[in-house]
Write an enzyme that holds these catalytic residues in place. Structure first.
Site, PDB file in Angstrom:
ATOM      1  CD  GLU A 139      -2.953  -0.659   2.465  1.00  0.00           C
ATOM      2  OE1 GLU A 139      -2.618   0.175   3.337  1.00  0.00           O
ATOM      3  OE2 GLU A 139      -3.918  -1.431   2.578  1.00  0.00           O
ATOM      4  CE  LYS A 170      -1.544   1.826 -36.329  1.00  0.00           C
ATOM      5  NZ  LYS A 170      -1.143   2.102 -34.945  1.00  0.00           N
ATOM      6  CG  ASP A 184       2.519   7.954 -33.072  1.00  0.00           C
ATOM      7  OD1 ASP A 184       1.488   8.571 -32.762  1.00  0.00           O
ATOM      8  OD2 ASP A 184       2.523   6.743 -33.372  1.00  0.00           O
ATOM      9  N   GLY A 211       5.945  -1.384 -32.337  1.00  0.00           N
ATOM     10  CA  GLY A 211       5.437  -2.028 -33.554  1.00  0.00           C
ATOM     11  C   GLY A 211       5.033  -1.027 -34.621  1.00  0.00           C
TER      12      GLY A 211
HETATM   13  C1  R5P Z   1      -1.882   4.967 -31.532  1.00  0.00           C
HETATM   14  O1  R5P Z   1      -2.960   5.489 -31.775  1.00  0.00           O
HETATM   15  C2  R5P Z   1      -0.766   5.739 -30.901  1.00  0.00           C
HETATM   16  O2  R5P Z   1      -0.697   7.049 -31.396  1.00  0.00           O
HETATM   17  C3  R5P Z   1       0.567   5.041 -31.119  1.00  0.00           C
HETATM   18  O3  R5P Z   1       0.801   4.954 -32.516  1.00  0.00           O
HETATM   19  C4  R5P Z   1       0.552   3.653 -30.512  1.00  0.00           C
HETATM   20  O4  R5P Z   1       0.084   3.696 -29.186  1.00  0.00           O
HETATM   21  C5  R5P Z   1       1.958   3.081 -30.533  1.00  0.00           C
HETATM   22  O5  R5P Z   1       1.911   1.806 -29.956  1.00  0.00           O
HETATM   23  P1  R5P Z   1       2.968   0.691 -30.338  1.00  0.00           P
HETATM   24  O6  R5P Z   1       4.336   1.282 -30.186  1.00  0.00           O
HETATM   25  O7  R5P Z   1       2.678  -0.414 -29.360  1.00  0.00           O
HETATM   26  O8  R5P Z   1       2.695   0.259 -31.755  1.00  0.00           O
END
Ligand code: R5P
EC number: 2.7.6.1
Length: 310
Positions: free
Chosen positions: A36, A190, A216, A223
């Site tokens: 906790e 994608k 991003d 991935g």
């Molecule tokens: C998705 O909508 C987000 O903007 C990122 O592209 C996503 O969360 C990336 O996740 P990962 O690295 O697991 O592909």
């Protein structure tokens, strides 16, 4: 004004305090034997404008509970105003009822933070801007784009650069960077067939011979990023670099990035970099401390925060 921090990102909290020329507030945030969370604020906060810096990053549930309990402790200590400074707001990816019988976790977390006693929220690059509306208290969502574009200008020759969104959902963010850099924009279309997997389908725009800059908000498994980089190189790009605000980098993500064809992944320090991140040959971390520090300063002085992005 006083600034306190939980355990999620003390390095960033200290850098913010350094910018503000303030000592980090004294607080104990530790565990009972059964895990906790025990919190004790060790200085007077009566009548103070208090900022609590805590990213709800891995281990997300622990860091969220630390934040909630710190807010509770400071509210019960008669602070005048409490701002939850959440450089990385976790639980943001379930932000709508995407299928039957699914939660809206982002709204639930917003309710918890408000109910604990926060008066304001200050965050950075929310996964979806509309999460601001999940809070019925003032919420400032800062943008990392000015920091990222400054770094691009310092490190890359813009003549041959093309900004790329790794998915359709990120186009607004990518367009903002392309506009600042006065560069062209491409999109990777994608399709994610199963949760946790990503599959690149198509590149929209001619990337032949271009130095591509992927942008991003989150890199988690890596991935999306690595698949997008592969697709761009297959479509004739000369190089691929990525600028991503929140380096979640779970599980084998760092290994995935280091063994990928990415020239460089630039992330910010909204999530405290692990030693694996720090020693990765193609990952570089840039700081958000002056941006967040200045936003805290302006909030405290009742000055405009949005003008930071003019
Ligand atoms: C998705 O909508 C987000 O903007 C990122 O592209 C996503 O969360 C990336 O996740 P990962 O690295 O697991 O592909």
């Amino acid at each position: 004004m006083k600034v306190f921090a939980g355990n999620s990102n003390r390095l960033l909290a200290e850098a913010i305090c350094n910018y503000l020329n303030l000592p980090l507030g004294k607080a104990t945030v530790r565990r009972f034997a059964d895990q906790e969370i025990f919190v004790e604020i060790q200085e007077n906060v009566r009548g103070e404008d208090v900022f609590i810096v805590q990213s709800t990053s891995f281990p997300t549930n622990d860091h969220l509970m630390e934040l909630l309990i710190m807010i509770d402790a400071i509210r019960r200590s008669s602070a005048r105003r409490i701002t939850a400074v959440i450089p990385y707001f976790g639980y943001a990816r379930q932000d709508r009822k995407a299928g039957p019988r699914t939660p809206i976790s982002a709204k639930l977390v917003a309710n918890l933070i408000t109910e604990a006693g926060a008066d304001r929220v200050l965050t950075l690059d929310l996964h979806a801007g509309q999460i601001q509306g999940f809070f019925d208290i003032p919420t400032d969502n800062l943008y990392a784009v000015p920091i990222l574009s400054r770094d691009v200008k310092e490190n890359y020759d813009l003549k041959n650069v093309m900004v790329v969104s790794p998915d359709v959902g990120g186009v607004v963010r990518a367009r903002a960077l392309a506009k600042r850099l006065d560069c062209q924009l491409a999109i990777v279309d994608k399709r994610r067939e199963r949760a946790g997997e990503s599959e690149v389908m198509n590149v929209i725009g001619d990337v032949t011979g271009k130095d591509c800059l992927l942008i991003d908000d989150i890199v988690d498994s890596g991935g999306t990023l690595c698949n997008a980089a592969e697709a761009l190189l297959k479509n004739g790009a000369t190089s691929v670099t990525a600028y991503i605000t929140h380096g979640v980098l779970s599980g084998g993500a760092v290994a995935r990035v280091t063994s990928s064809k990415l020239k460089e992944l630039v992330i910010t320090d909204t999530i405290q970099p692990t030693t694996a991140v720090q020693s990765a040959h193609n990952i570089r971390v840039i700081s958000t401390s002056s941006l967040i520090g200045e936003a805290i300063n302006r909030t405290s002085q009742e000055e405009s925060v949005s003008s930071l992005f003019d």
